[in-house]
Scaffold this motif. Sequence first.
Motif, PDB file in Angstrom:
ATOM      1  N   CYS A  63       0.611  -1.286  -0.004  1.00 17.71           N
ATOM      2  CA  CYS A  63      -0.174   0.023   0.102  1.00 17.71           C
ATOM      3  C   CYS A  63       0.833   1.225  -0.186  1.00 17.71           C
ATOM      4  CB  CYS A  63      -0.852   0.083   1.238  1.00 17.71           C
ATOM      5  SG  CYS A  63      -2.092  -1.279   1.374  1.00 17.71           S
ATOM      6  N   ASP A  64       2.010   1.147   0.125  1.00 16.69           N
ATOM      7  CA  ASP A  64       3.139   2.419   0.200  1.00 16.69           C
ATOM      8  C   ASP A  64       3.451   2.610  -1.265  1.00 16.69           C
ATOM      9  OD1 ASP A  64       5.196   4.005   0.536  1.00 16.69           O
ATOM     10  OD2 ASP A  64       6.035   3.078   2.169  1.00 16.69           O
ATOM     11  N   LEU A  65       2.609   3.554  -1.783  1.00 15.70           N
ATOM     12  CA  LEU A  65       3.017   4.101  -3.259  1.00 15.70           C
ATOM     13  C   LEU A  65       4.448   4.671  -3.528  1.00 15.70           C
ATOM     14  CD1 LEU A  65      -0.422   5.803  -4.284  1.00 15.70           C
ATOM     15  CD2 LEU A  65       0.720   3.788  -5.506  1.00 15.70           C
ATOM     16  N   ASN A  66       4.858   5.301  -2.704  1.00 12.80           N
ATOM     17  CA  ASN A  66       6.286   5.904  -2.741  1.00 12.80           C
ATOM     18  C   ASN A  66       7.174   4.807  -2.888  1.00 12.80           C
ATOM     19  OD1 ASN A  66       5.246   8.496  -2.756  1.00 12.80           O
ATOM     20  ND2 ASN A  66       5.488   8.917  -0.580  1.00 12.80           N
ATOM     21  N   LEU A  68       6.816   1.626  -3.813  1.00 15.00           N
ATOM     22  CA  LEU A  68       6.560   1.045  -4.969  1.00 15.00           C
ATOM     23  C   LEU A  68       7.081   1.686  -6.165  1.00 15.00           C
ATOM     24  CD1 LEU A  68       2.749  -0.336  -4.759  1.00 15.00           C
ATOM     25  CD2 LEU A  68       4.805  -1.465  -4.234  1.00 15.00           C
ATOM     26  N   ASN A  69       6.960   3.164  -6.266  1.00 16.50           N
ATOM     27  CA  ASN A  69       7.443   3.761  -7.301  1.00 16.50           C
ATOM     28  C   ASN A  69       8.845   3.906  -7.313  1.00 16.50           C
ATOM     29  OD1 ASN A  69       5.887   5.355  -9.053  1.00 16.50           O
ATOM     30  ND2 ASN A  69       4.911   6.341  -7.249  1.00 16.50           N
ATOM     31  N   CYS A 109      -2.669   0.070  -5.428  1.00 17.14           N
ATOM     32  CA  CYS A 109      -1.557   0.584  -5.622  1.00 17.14           C
ATOM     33  C   CYS A 109      -0.354  -0.065  -6.622  1.00 17.14           C
ATOM     34  CB  CYS A 109      -0.872   0.940  -4.295  1.00 17.14           C
ATOM     35  SG  CYS A 109      -1.744   1.702  -2.947  1.00 17.14           S
ATOM     36  N   GLN A 112      -1.625   0.743 -10.329  1.00 18.72           N
ATOM     37  CA  GLN A 112      -1.403   2.069 -10.721  1.00 18.72           C
ATOM     38  C   GLN A 112       0.139   2.243 -10.993  1.00 18.72           C
ATOM     39  OE1 GLN A 112      -2.730   4.161  -7.284  1.00 18.72           O
ATOM     40  NE2 GLN A 112      -2.685   6.165  -8.247  1.00 18.72           N
ATOM     41  N   THR A 113       0.992   1.814  -9.846  1.00 17.03           N
ATOM     42  CA  THR A 113       2.383   1.895 -10.338  1.00 17.03           C
ATOM     43  C   THR A 113       2.763   1.102 -11.410  1.00 17.03           C
ATOM     44  OG1 THR A 113       2.516   1.839  -7.611  1.00 17.03           O
ATOM     45  CG2 THR A 113       4.566   1.540  -9.040  1.00 17.03           C
ATOM     46  N   ARG A 116       1.786   2.964 -14.475  1.00 17.92           N
ATOM     47  CA  ARG A 116       2.466   4.302 -14.757  1.00 17.92           C
ATOM     48  C   ARG A 116       3.899   3.937 -15.139  1.00 17.92           C
ATOM     49  NH1 ARG A 116       2.623   7.100  -9.302  1.00 17.92           N
ATOM     50  NH2 ARG A 116       0.674   7.382  -9.672  1.00 17.92           N
TER      51      ARG A 116
END
Length: 333
Positions: A63-66, A68-69, A109, A112-113, A116
Amino acid sequence: MSRNILITGGAGFIGSNYINYHLKKYKEDKIINLDLLTYAGNLDNTTEFSKNSNYTFIHADICDLNKLNDLFESHQITDVIHFAAESHVDNSINGPEAFIQTNIIGTHCLLQTAYRHWSKNNSIETSRFHHISTDEVYGSLDETGLFTEKSQYSPNSPYSASKASSDMLVRSYNQTFKLNTVITNCSNNYGPKQHKEKLIPKVIINILNKKPVPIYGKGTNIRDWLYVEDHCEAIYKVFNEGIPGEVYNIGGDNEYKNIDLVLLICEKIAKLKNVDVNEYISLITYVEDRKGHDYRYAVDITKIKSELGWVPKHEIHKSIENTILYYMKQNDR
Ligand code: NAD
């Protein structure tokens, strides 16, 4: 071809068995295992391969988008196989929130990642997103019939509802954004490294420690059982050869009433320990049924058989013995 595959939940039961399988099967890929190490995750499950030079472990939340990015960027992730989930139905009845967070928000998440990064790299069509799901999304069957890939979704527990939601999100990223997704819906797995909260490990461990063996209701509920190594083989096939946007059911063609499965385990342990089976049968204790307990799950595996040539290979009498031997070793530690 060498890929950088992000595997989520690889410190859990199926994920860790899968990483072991994949690293042995295909030696060119790099595997990046992202796991939050919840109560269900255990790095002991990864010791067989933790020193493999193609393997990296990352302690993080899906759930940690940063995070994952950063991870997609730093490891140039080319593909995802998504196992991470809250996976125990009973826990979902006692506290559904974590299931909504990890299974639904967490899956989104990741989607989405992946979208992107892969659209930036022009790899939307080639990078694969494989979502691992369950046959429980289809609801419950009576005595007859099988779930096919076209069966209506009718989830009955917060767990299966959260998995059904995640399946729908994965589908939507394929339909809307052309993400190269596949979904596999599998029946109940058994084998080494499964958490002791689940039926088969619990029965084995309680018998070994001469503790009561709880069975819900009258023990007549029916499940289809698949040895985890067969599941890993099926995942590998679908990951590599499945058609984008498709769903594949996976099962063992191996239905058991819960009570018959427990009796089989009693028999096997009695034989291995040279003990009278009645000593173990007397430990069976019927307890109040699970709320909303689905009666029967069973899947039609015609599609994966005919399109990808996969069939389950492990016979339950032998594989349950392997599983028992694994837990006997753990119990003696
Ligand atoms: P498990 O509970 O043994 O393992 C789940 C893993 O996910 C653990 O290592 C845990 O630490 C990790 N995790 C949980 N939340 C996380 C988060 N927010 N971020 C990162 N990691 C997190 O589960 P399992 O039995 O191995 O199941 C794996 C997948 O297969 C699940 O998606 C489950 O729905 C599906 N499935 C399981 C079965 C079965 O019989 N066990 C059958 C069909 C499908």
